[in-house]
Design an enzyme around this catalytic site. Sequence first.
Site, PDB file in Angstrom:
ATOM      1  N   TYR A  85      -7.767 -12.886  13.004  1.00  0.00           N
ATOM      2  CA  TYR A  85      -6.466 -13.134  12.376  1.00  0.00           C
ATOM      3  C   TYR A  85      -6.170 -14.639  12.331  1.00  0.00           C
ATOM      4  O   TYR A  85      -5.749 -15.178  11.290  1.00  0.00           O
ATOM      5  CB  TYR A  85      -5.390 -12.408  13.198  1.00  0.00           C
ATOM      6  CG  TYR A  85      -3.997 -12.465  12.635  1.00  0.00           C
ATOM      7  CD1 TYR A  85      -3.636 -11.686  11.537  1.00  0.00           C
ATOM      8  CD2 TYR A  85      -3.027 -13.274  13.219  1.00  0.00           C
ATOM      9  CE1 TYR A  85      -2.350 -11.726  11.034  1.00  0.00           C
ATOM     10  CE2 TYR A  85      -1.738 -13.320  12.720  1.00  0.00           C
ATOM     11  CZ  TYR A  85      -1.401 -12.541  11.628  1.00  0.00           C
ATOM     12  OH  TYR A  85      -0.131 -12.587  11.137  1.00  0.00           O
ATOM     13  N   SER A 120      -8.232 -16.302   9.686  1.00  0.00           N
ATOM     14  CA  SER A 120      -7.748 -16.027   8.328  1.00  0.00           C
ATOM     15  C   SER A 120      -6.503 -16.854   8.015  1.00  0.00           C
ATOM     16  O   SER A 120      -6.340 -17.357   6.902  1.00  0.00           O
ATOM     17  CB  SER A 120      -7.458 -14.536   8.152  1.00  0.00           C
ATOM     18  OG  SER A 120      -6.308 -14.133   8.877  1.00  0.00           O
ATOM     19  N   LYS A 121      -5.627 -17.018   9.009  1.00  0.00           N
ATOM     20  CA  LYS A 121      -4.375 -17.744   8.777  1.00  0.00           C
ATOM     21  C   LYS A 121      -4.605 -19.256   8.711  1.00  0.00           C
ATOM     22  O   LYS A 121      -3.958 -19.960   7.924  1.00  0.00           O
ATOM     23  CB  LYS A 121      -3.352 -17.394   9.860  1.00  0.00           C
ATOM     24  CG  LYS A 121      -2.913 -15.930   9.821  1.00  0.00           C
ATOM     25  CD  LYS A 121      -2.308 -15.546   8.475  1.00  0.00           C
ATOM     26  CE  LYS A 121      -1.687 -14.173   8.470  1.00  0.00           C
ATOM     27  NZ  LYS A 121      -1.122 -13.832   7.139  1.00  0.00           N
ATOM     28  N   SER A 144       0.654 -18.055   9.795  1.00  0.00           N
ATOM     29  CA  SER A 144       1.182 -17.694  11.115  1.00  0.00           C
ATOM     30  C   SER A 144       1.011 -18.861  12.065  1.00  0.00           C
ATOM     31  O   SER A 144       0.075 -19.653  11.931  1.00  0.00           O
ATOM     32  CB  SER A 144       0.425 -16.488  11.664  1.00  0.00           C
ATOM     33  OG  SER A 144       0.730 -16.309  13.035  1.00  0.00           O
ATOM     34  N   THR A 193       0.819  -1.212   0.000  1.00  0.00           N
ATOM     35  CA  THR A 193       0.000   0.000   0.000  1.00  0.00           C
ATOM     36  C   THR A 193       0.853   1.262   0.000  1.00  0.00           C
ATOM     37  O   THR A 193       0.400   2.315  -0.424  1.00  0.00           O
ATOM     38  CB  THR A 193      -0.927   0.034   1.239  1.00  0.00           C
ATOM     39  OG1 THR A 193      -0.155  -0.254   2.392  1.00  0.00           O
ATOM     40  CG2 THR A 193      -2.058  -0.980   1.108  1.00  0.00           C
ATOM     41  N   ILE A 205       8.553 -12.981  15.237  1.00  0.00           N
ATOM     42  CA  ILE A 205       9.618 -12.470  14.373  1.00  0.00           C
ATOM     43  C   ILE A 205       9.934 -11.034  14.768  1.00  0.00           C
ATOM     44  O   ILE A 205       9.022 -10.254  15.085  1.00  0.00           O
ATOM     45  CB  ILE A 205       9.170 -12.523  12.888  1.00  0.00           C
ATOM     46  CG1 ILE A 205       8.807 -13.960  12.485  1.00  0.00           C
ATOM     47  CG2 ILE A 205      10.249 -11.948  11.968  1.00  0.00           C
ATOM     48  CD1 ILE A 205       9.916 -14.971  12.658  1.00  0.00           C
TER      49      ILE A 205
END
Lengths: 246, 78
Positions: A153, A156-157, A140, A38, A186
């Site tokens: 989240y 979705s993962k 993830s 973006t 990370i």
Amino acid sequence: MFDLTGKKALITGASGGIGSSIAKALHGQGATLAISGTRREALEALASELGGERVHITPCNLSDLEAVDALPKEASEAMGGLDILVNNAGITRDNIFMRMKDEEWEEVLKVNLTAGFRLSRAVLRGMMKARWGRIIGITSVVGVMGNPGQANYAASKAGMIGMSKSLAQEVASRNITVNCVAPGFIKTAMTDALDDKQQEAISGRIPAGRLGTSEEIAAACLYLASEEAAYVTGQTIHVNGGMVMI
Amino acid sequence: MSDIGERVKKIVVEHLGVEADKVTDNASFIDDLGADSLDNVELVMAFEEEFGVEIPDDAAETIQTVGDAIRFIDANSN
């Protein structure tokens, strides 16, 4: 090994920490890139860091599904083909489940899962004709473990893993592989914002005793993109310092 | 029509690796010629390329036999 000379790769979320490391790893092995994200300035900075050769900037807001549909064509025309898709872009809208708004749920699913579905569908035609392709989803550890405050989240993962396994079975006979890389904790701008005590608390849960680096995620991606990984499909490579062993 | 028919049959023979005499107008891609659903998608892509026609998904689903393909292309190509 892992030579990508002549291969053309579209990477979403390339302006972020992990995305830019993936871009550098693939580019370093000879791939031509379309880097999407973006923030145009961040993409331009990455392109100049890569020396400007074999790199095209294709900004896209993945929450705009019309723009998502246009992206593969734009990237493919810029590069003269598309062999590798890395669905890396992702967003979070954390909230405890009971307070989670419909919009928070839908926005995360749209960017993290639906955009990946649409991009994958669009790139398959060329890969089927070429009888070669690589689709890599950055999922993830949260998609496998769950995480309080991240139901959207995590869904979705986890969805990305199920989608990849299904697609992998459909297109394996055409030499197209579909895999995921699942990072654990990370080191990014987000974790840098945590104080020492918080960082120590996280590291204490990781057998390796430290956070991972974006380069370590990129290395797994590079392997999956390579010819050497031709017999690996429908898999998820967990890169998490041993935090979860599956 | 006959020219379209020959070109369609040539694509089917090449793509599915079947004997030319099995590729009759009434042959079903899946039931008679051993195609799977992904082969069907690829055949439609090949027809689109060969004849410069666009075959939308809902039309593609109605193309079950070699003859269906020939008729669709004959009606929709220039």
